[in-house]
Design a protein around this motif. Structure first.
Motif, PDB file in Angstrom:
ATOM      1  N   VAL A 214       0.600  -1.057   0.201  1.00 33.48           N
ATOM      2  CA  VAL A 214       0.055   0.033   0.034  1.00 33.48           C
ATOM      3  C   VAL A 214       0.733   1.307   0.015  1.00 33.48           C
ATOM      4  O   VAL A 214       0.378   2.404  -0.302  1.00 33.48           O
ATOM      5  CB  VAL A 214      -1.017  -0.094   1.151  1.00 33.48           C
ATOM      6  N   GLY A 215       2.055   1.183   0.370  1.00 32.76           N
ATOM      7  CA  GLY A 215       2.839   2.302   0.329  1.00 32.76           C
ATOM      8  C   GLY A 215       3.580   2.476  -0.946  1.00 32.76           C
ATOM      9  O   GLY A 215       4.253   3.715  -1.029  1.00 32.76           O
ATOM     10  N   LYS A 216       3.441   1.589  -2.061  1.00 33.22           N
ATOM     11  CA  LYS A 216       4.101   1.921  -3.176  1.00 33.22           C
ATOM     12  C   LYS A 216       2.974   2.671  -3.998  1.00 33.22           C
ATOM     13  O   LYS A 216       1.865   2.540  -4.260  1.00 33.22           O
ATOM     14  CB  LYS A 216       4.425   0.626  -3.901  1.00 33.22           C
ATOM     15  N   VAL A 217       3.620   3.796  -4.794  1.00 26.90           N
ATOM     16  CA  VAL A 217       2.952   4.436  -5.712  1.00 26.90           C
ATOM     17  C   VAL A 217       3.473   4.373  -7.136  1.00 26.90           C
ATOM     18  O   VAL A 217       2.663   3.762  -8.060  1.00 26.90           O
ATOM     19  CB  VAL A 217       3.042   6.284  -5.212  1.00 26.90           C
TER      20      VAL A 217
ATOM     21  N   THR B 256       5.705   2.399  -8.401  1.00 28.66           N
ATOM     22  CA  THR B 256       5.681   0.870  -8.683  1.00 28.66           C
ATOM     23  C   THR B 256       4.417   0.170  -7.999  1.00 28.66           C
ATOM     24  O   THR B 256       4.304  -1.276  -8.230  1.00 28.66           O
ATOM     25  CB  THR B 256       6.955   0.182  -8.184  1.00 28.66           C
ATOM     26  N   GLY B 257       3.458   0.819  -7.960  1.00 30.03           N
ATOM     27  CA  GLY B 257       2.393   0.158  -7.217  1.00 30.03           C
ATOM     28  C   GLY B 257       1.068   0.236  -8.371  1.00 30.03           C
ATOM     29  O   GLY B 257       1.333  -0.216  -9.600  1.00 30.03           O
ATOM     30  N   ARG B 258      -0.061   0.150  -7.764  1.00 31.22           N
ATOM     31  CA  ARG B 258      -1.280  -0.228  -8.601  1.00 31.22           C
ATOM     32  C   ARG B 258      -2.225   0.782  -8.878  1.00 31.22           C
ATOM     33  O   ARG B 258      -3.110   0.811  -9.733  1.00 31.22           O
ATOM     34  CB  ARG B 258      -2.061  -1.398  -8.021  1.00 31.22           C
ATOM     35  N   GLY B 259      -1.812   1.959  -8.206  1.00 26.38           N
ATOM     36  CA  GLY B 259      -2.990   3.031  -8.257  1.00 26.38           C
ATOM     37  C   GLY B 259      -2.679   4.086  -9.655  1.00 26.38           C
ATOM     38  O   GLY B 259      -1.593   3.459 -10.542  1.00 26.38           O
ATOM     39  N   PRO B 260      -3.324   4.882 -10.010  1.00 25.01           N
ATOM     40  CA  PRO B 260      -3.303   5.715 -11.196  1.00 25.01           C
ATOM     41  C   PRO B 260      -1.882   6.623 -11.071  1.00 25.01           C
ATOM     42  O   PRO B 260      -1.387   6.877  -9.696  1.00 25.01           O
ATOM     43  CB  PRO B 260      -4.420   6.529 -11.451  1.00 25.01           C
TER      44      PRO B 260
ATOM     45  N   ARG C  80       8.089   8.977   0.145  1.00 25.72           N
ATOM     46  CA  ARG C  80       9.539   9.151   0.602  1.00 25.72           C
ATOM     47  C   ARG C  80      10.476   7.916   0.086  1.00 25.72           C
ATOM     48  O   ARG C  80      11.731   8.163  -0.123  1.00 25.72           O
ATOM     49  CB  ARG C  80       9.350   9.496   1.928  1.00 25.72           C
ATOM     50  N   GLY C  81       9.712   6.825  -0.038  1.00 27.34           N
ATOM     51  CA  GLY C  81      10.642   5.654  -0.216  1.00 27.34           C
ATOM     52  C   GLY C  81      11.105   5.644  -1.539  1.00 27.34           C
ATOM     53  O   GLY C  81      12.300   5.118  -2.057  1.00 27.34           O
ATOM     54  N   TYR C  82      10.455   6.139  -2.648  1.00 24.52           N
ATOM     55  CA  TYR C  82      10.886   6.377  -4.046  1.00 24.52           C
ATOM     56  C   TYR C  82      11.457   7.645  -4.099  1.00 24.52           C
ATOM     57  O   TYR C  82      12.541   7.612  -5.309  1.00 24.52           O
ATOM     58  CB  TYR C  82       9.762   5.976  -4.987  1.00 24.52           C
TER      59      TYR C  82
ATOM     60  N   ARG D 271      -0.866   9.047  -2.737  1.00 28.23           N
ATOM     61  CA  ARG D 271      -0.468   9.769  -3.694  1.00 28.23           C
ATOM     62  C   ARG D 271       1.107   9.961  -3.670  1.00 28.23           C
ATOM     63  O   ARG D 271       1.596   9.929  -2.763  1.00 28.23           O
ATOM     64  CB  ARG D 271      -0.962  11.072  -3.534  1.00 28.23           C
ATOM     65  N   GLY D 272       1.896   9.990  -4.929  1.00 29.84           N
ATOM     66  CA  GLY D 272       3.209  10.069  -4.738  1.00 29.84           C
ATOM     67  C   GLY D 272       3.506  11.686  -4.598  1.00 29.84           C
ATOM     68  O   GLY D 272       4.745  11.892  -3.859  1.00 29.84           O
ATOM     69  N   TRP D 273       2.917  12.550  -4.909  1.00 26.40           N
ATOM     70  CA  TRP D 273       3.192  13.840  -4.643  1.00 26.40           C
ATOM     71  C   TRP D 273       1.749  14.634  -4.816  1.00 26.40           C
ATOM     72  O   TRP D 273       0.744  14.365  -5.130  1.00 26.40           O
ATOM     73  CB  TRP D 273       4.264  14.467  -5.658  1.00 26.40           C
ATOM     74  N   ARG D 274       2.102  16.013  -4.422  1.00 28.18           N
ATOM     75  CA  ARG D 274       0.816  17.113  -4.544  1.00 28.18           C
ATOM     76  C   ARG D 274       1.533  18.433  -5.156  1.00 28.18           C
ATOM     77  O   ARG D 274       2.689  18.609  -5.123  1.00 28.18           O
ATOM     78  CB  ARG D 274       0.320  17.496  -3.036  1.00 28.18           C
TER      79      ARG D 274
END
Length: 270
Positions: A86-89, A91-95, A161-163, A199-202
């Motif tokens: 759930v913390g991956k953006v 490389t994750g599954r969301g848009p 922050r991880g990415y 979200r990866g960013w705002r």
């Protein structure tokens, strides 16, 4: 040598298709891609069969890889594996909204190479969309153009922050236009859709209220995604899409609950 098919991928004229014959030499294909992508903005090659090592060889045949400044993968191979974490953006599954690769970390990326090693998802899910931003910017109405030119930059708050471990922890400013000597273009990472789980960013426009900024960036996003300027790619195993990161913006649709999506990604600095 690959065959170039004169078949633009958007109404605005962006894109071309390369037909690679069985047993195509990777060095020759890399040369064709390097020649075609900076002119057309986006190159599609179908029917390849590449393992990780072959993909890395093709990346290096296209050009020099970028110098990475963030925490996952390598410039010649990052697996976009639709992680269930759930913390991956990224490389994750969301848009992922329309964005410029490398912008948030201050890194120049010219070409992005995406290869479908494994893909199975419902139509509309896990698809990559590419915007012909040069045509869109050239034809942009003044009520969208003027706020960008007046602001000169947008401000970003990175949440994944991880990415992106080395970027500022608070809001920071990035110019909305860049010119690396090859083409002058928009330099953007737009907001994630309302209701996104992570979200990866705002992004926000300086000197606007949050409400005004949100409305403006939503209108800008809708304009850039208009069918005239946008190609949305439905992946098949063996597809290679090469995106000119200076001439286009790109993103992805959310990946379906049961979908499988493994793309190899490489990044080139011309």
């Amino acid at each position: 040598m690959a065959t170039v098919t004169p078949n633009p991928l958007t109404e605005s004229g962006m894109g071309t298709i390369l037909s690679a014959a069985e047993g195509t030499d990777l060095a020759a294909l890399g040369s064709d891609i390097r020649e075609a992508a900076p002119v057309s903005g986006c190159v599609l090659v179908r029917g390849l069969s590449l393992d990780e090592q072959q993909f890395q060889s093709l990346v290096h045949a296209v050009g020099e890889t970028v110098h990475h400044k963030f925490g996952e993968g390598q410039a010649d191979l990052l697996k976009l594996n639709a992680s269930h974490d759930v913390g991956k953006v990224v490389t994750g599954r969301g848009p992922l909204p329309l964005h410029t690769d490398g912008m948030l970390v201050g890194e120049r990326t010219d070409l992005i190479m995406l290869y479908a090693a494994d893909f199975q998802d419902e139509p509309g899910s896990g698809e990559t969309f590419v915007c012909d931003q040069l045509s869109a910017w050239n034809e942009m109405p003044e009520d969208l153009r003027q706020p960008l030119e007046h602001a000169g930059s947008l401000e970003y708050l990175v949440e994944e922050r991880g990415y992106f471990p080395n970027v500022p922890e608070d809001w920071y400013s990035i110019p909305a236009v860049r010119d690396h000597g090859r083409v002058r273009s928009l330099n953007l990472a737009l907001n994630f859709p309302d209701g996104a789980d992570v979200r990866g960013w705002r992004a926000r426009v300086p000197n606007m209220s949050l409400e005004e900024s949100s409305r403006f960036l939503s209108r800008l996003d809708a304009y850039l995604r208009e069918p005239r300027y946008t190609y949305q790619h439905r992946w098949r195993v063996g597809d290679l899409v090469v995106i000119d990161n200076q001439r286009t913006l790109h993103g992805r649709t959310a990946i379906g609950t049961g979908g499988t999506r493994v793309l190899f990604r490489g990044q080139i600095a011309l």
